[in-house]
Motif scaffolding. Sequence first.
Motif, mmCIF file in Angstrom:
data_model
loop_
_atom_site.group_PDB
_atom_site.id
_atom_site.type_symbol
_atom_site.label_atom_id
_atom_site.label_comp_id
_atom_site.label_asym_id
_atom_site.label_seq_id
_atom_site.Cartn_x
_atom_site.Cartn_y
_atom_site.Cartn_z
ATOM 1 N N PRO A 1 64.894 -9.299 52.750
ATOM 2 C CA PRO A 1 63.524 -9.612 53.151
ATOM 3 C C PRO A 1 62.981 -10.789 52.339
ATOM 4 O O PRO A 1 63.567 -11.185 51.335
ATOM 5 N N PRO A 2 61.863 -11.364 52.755
ATOM 6 C CA PRO A 2 61.301 -12.503 52.023
ATOM 7 C C PRO A 2 61.037 -12.171 50.548
ATOM 8 O O PRO A 2 60.597 -11.070 50.223
ATOM 9 N N SER A 3 61.324 -13.128 49.702
ATOM 10 C CA SER A 3 61.074 -12.986 48.262
ATOM 11 C C SER A 3 59.588 -13.134 47.970
ATOM 12 O O SER A 3 58.884 -13.865 48.666
ATOM 13 N N VAL A 4 59.129 -12.420 46.923
ATOM 14 C CA VAL A 4 57.726 -12.491 46.518
ATOM 15 C C VAL A 4 57.687 -12.821 45.021
ATOM 16 O O VAL A 4 58.324 -12.134 44.224
ATOM 17 N N PRO A 5 56.948 -13.862 44.615
ATOM 18 C CA PRO A 5 56.831 -14.154 43.179
ATOM 19 C C PRO A 5 56.106 -13.010 42.466
ATOM 20 O O PRO A 5 55.219 -12.386 43.025
ATOM 21 N N ILE A 6 56.520 -12.767 41.228
ATOM 22 C CA ILE A 6 55.890 -11.737 40.399
ATOM 23 C C ILE A 6 54.989 -12.429 39.395
ATOM 24 O O ILE A 6 55.435 -13.301 38.630
ATOM 25 N N THR A 7 53.716 -12.045 39.379
ATOM 26 C CA THR A 7 52.777 -12.586 38.397
ATOM 27 C C THR A 7 52.940 -11.786 37.112
ATOM 28 O O THR A 7 52.725 -10.571 37.112
ATOM 29 N N PRO A 8 53.316 -12.450 36.010
ATOM 30 C CA PRO A 8 53.462 -11.719 34.751
ATOM 31 C C PRO A 8 52.106 -11.178 34.282
ATOM 32 O O PRO A 8 51.061 -11.767 34.534
ATOM 33 N N VAL A 9 52.165 -10.035 33.609
ATOM 34 C CA VAL A 9 50.949 -9.465 33.023
ATOM 35 C C VAL A 9 50.627 -10.287 31.784
ATOM 36 O O VAL A 9 51.478 -10.494 30.914
ATOM 37 N N SER A 10 49.405 -10.803 31.706
ATOM 38 C CA SER A 10 49.023 -11.606 30.532
ATOM 39 C C SER A 10 48.637 -10.672 29.391
ATOM 40 O O SER A 10 48.007 -9.638 29.591
ATOM 41 N N THR A 11 49.035 -11.036 28.196
ATOM 42 C CA THR A 11 48.687 -10.261 27.007
ATOM 43 C C THR A 11 47.645 -11.039 26.214
ATOM 44 O O THR A 11 47.759 -12.252 26.040
ATOM 45 N N PRO A 12 46.616 -10.329 25.736
ATOM 46 C CA PRO A 12 45.527 -11.022 24.997
ATOM 47 C C PRO A 12 45.994 -11.557 23.669
ATOM 48 O O PRO A 12 46.895 -11.222 23.072
ATOM 49 N N PRO B 1 50.461 -9.796 46.930
ATOM 50 C CA PRO B 1 51.234 -10.272 45.791
ATOM 51 C C PRO B 1 51.635 -9.122 44.864
ATOM 52 O O PRO B 1 51.133 -8.013 44.983
ATOM 53 N N LEU B 2 52.533 -9.448 43.928
ATOM 54 C CA LEU B 2 53.023 -8.454 42.977
ATOM 55 C C LEU B 2 52.721 -8.874 41.550
ATOM 56 O O LEU B 2 52.744 -10.058 41.217
ATOM 57 N N THR B 3 52.463 -7.869 40.713
ATOM 58 C CA THR B 3 52.215 -8.080 39.292
ATOM 59 C C THR B 3 53.301 -7.368 38.510
ATOM 60 O O THR B 3 53.690 -6.246 38.872
ATOM 61 N N GLY B 4 53.766 -7.984 37.430
ATOM 62 C CA GLY B 4 54.793 -7.382 36.595
ATOM 63 C C GLY B 4 54.416 -5.972 36.164
ATOM 64 O O GLY B 4 53.288 -5.716 35.772
ATOM 65 N N GLY B 5 55.358 -5.046 36.293
ATOM 66 C CA GLY B 5 55.140 -3.657 35.900
ATOM 67 C C GLY B 5 54.460 -2.807 36.957
ATOM 68 O O GLY B 5 54.328 -1.594 36.792
ATOM 69 N N GLN B 6 54.036 -3.413 38.054
ATOM 70 C CA GLN B 6 53.358 -2.679 39.130
ATOM 71 C C GLN B 6 54.325 -1.684 39.779
ATOM 72 O O GLN B 6 55.500 -1.969 39.976
ATOM 73 N N ILE B 7 53.832 -0.501 40.110
ATOM 74 C CA ILE B 7 54.624 0.494 40.833
ATOM 75 C C ILE B 7 54.290 0.342 42.319
ATOM 76 O O ILE B 7 53.116 0.389 42.702
ATOM 77 N N ILE B 8 55.327 0.125 43.133
ATOM 78 C CA ILE B 8 55.103 -0.124 44.565
ATOM 79 C C ILE B 8 55.980 0.785 45.428
ATOM 80 O O ILE B 8 56.950 1.376 44.952
ATOM 81 N N ASN B 9 55.632 0.863 46.696
ATOM 82 C CA ASN B 9 56.440 1.555 47.689
ATOM 83 C C ASN B 9 57.123 0.520 48.564
ATOM 84 O O ASN B 9 56.498 -0.432 49.018
ATOM 85 N N ILE B 10 58.419 0.723 48.760
ATOM 86 C CA ILE B 10 59.207 -0.105 49.669
ATOM 87 C C ILE B 10 59.571 0.782 50.845
ATOM 88 O O ILE B 10 59.974 1.927 50.669
ATOM 89 N N GLN B 11 59.436 0.240 52.038
ATOM 90 C CA GLN B 11 59.744 1.008 53.240
ATOM 91 C C GLN B 11 60.741 0.224 54.084
ATOM 92 O O GLN B 11 60.582 -0.986 54.272
ATOM 93 N N ALA B 12 61.775 0.909 54.585
ATOM 94 C CA ALA B 12 62.745 0.279 55.480
ATOM 95 C C ALA B 12 62.830 1.108 56.759
ATOM 96 O O ALA B 12 63.119 2.301 56.705
ATOM 97 N N LEU B 13 62.557 0.474 57.872
ATOM 98 C CA LEU B 13 62.700 1.097 59.182
ATOM 99 C C LEU B 13 64.065 0.686 59.718
ATOM 100 O O LEU B 13 64.307 -0.493 59.986
ATOM 101 N N VAL B 14 64.976 1.660 59.834
ATOM 102 C CA VAL B 14 66.345 1.404 60.271
ATOM 103 C C VAL B 14 66.473 1.854 61.724
ATOM 104 O O VAL B 14 66.210 3.013 62.043
ATOM 105 N N THR B 15 66.878 0.933 62.590
ATOM 106 C CA THR B 15 67.011 1.217 64.007
ATOM 107 C C THR B 15 68.460 1.046 64.439
ATOM 108 O O THR B 15 69.098 0.036 64.116
ATOM 109 N N ASN B 16 68.967 2.023 65.169
ATOM 110 C CA ASN B 16 70.283 1.918 65.785
ATOM 111 C C ASN B 16 70.072 1.234 67.136
ATOM 112 O O ASN B 16 69.574 1.836 68.077
ATOM 113 N N ALA B 17 70.426 -0.034 67.225
ATOM 114 C CA ALA B 17 70.181 -0.823 68.433
ATOM 115 C C ALA B 17 71.293 -0.687 69.471
ATOM 116 O O ALA B 17 71.249 -1.339 70.507
ATOM 117 N N SER B 18 72.255 0.181 69.215
ATOM 118 C CA SER B 18 73.395 0.311 70.122
ATOM 119 C C SER B 18 73.170 1.396 71.176
ATOM 120 O O SER B 18 72.167 2.099 71.158
#
Length: 120
Positions: free
Chosen positions: A109-120, A30-47
Amino acid sequence: FLKAEAGGHSVAVQTVVKSVFDVEVTYPAPLTGGQIINIQALVTNASDFEAHDVEVSGSIAGMNTQSLGTLPAHNSKTIRWTVTVRDSGVFDPLIFVSSSDGGNTTVSPPSVPITPVSTP
């Protein structure tokens, strides 16, 4: 449409250009608001031919265009981005692959809900 002469007659032929790229996208969940993530795309030439001037970009801020140059037939290259997840909502990047002779591909790609960061 392509116009051609056949037997003294002019005919119109419809052609459809299909992209030659397969794209596999991965990122954490899952993802949390403000989180720093890595996205990776593997691109293949299928021709069976080289694709030239291949570029990959994304719809999320920080997913700048990256050039792959020439991608040989049946070969793959990996693209990586580091992005910050927005504060709330849904994480739903689009990936765009284009080339001068291999067509264009848009991957959702599939969507992922973002959990907001709760503030005290």
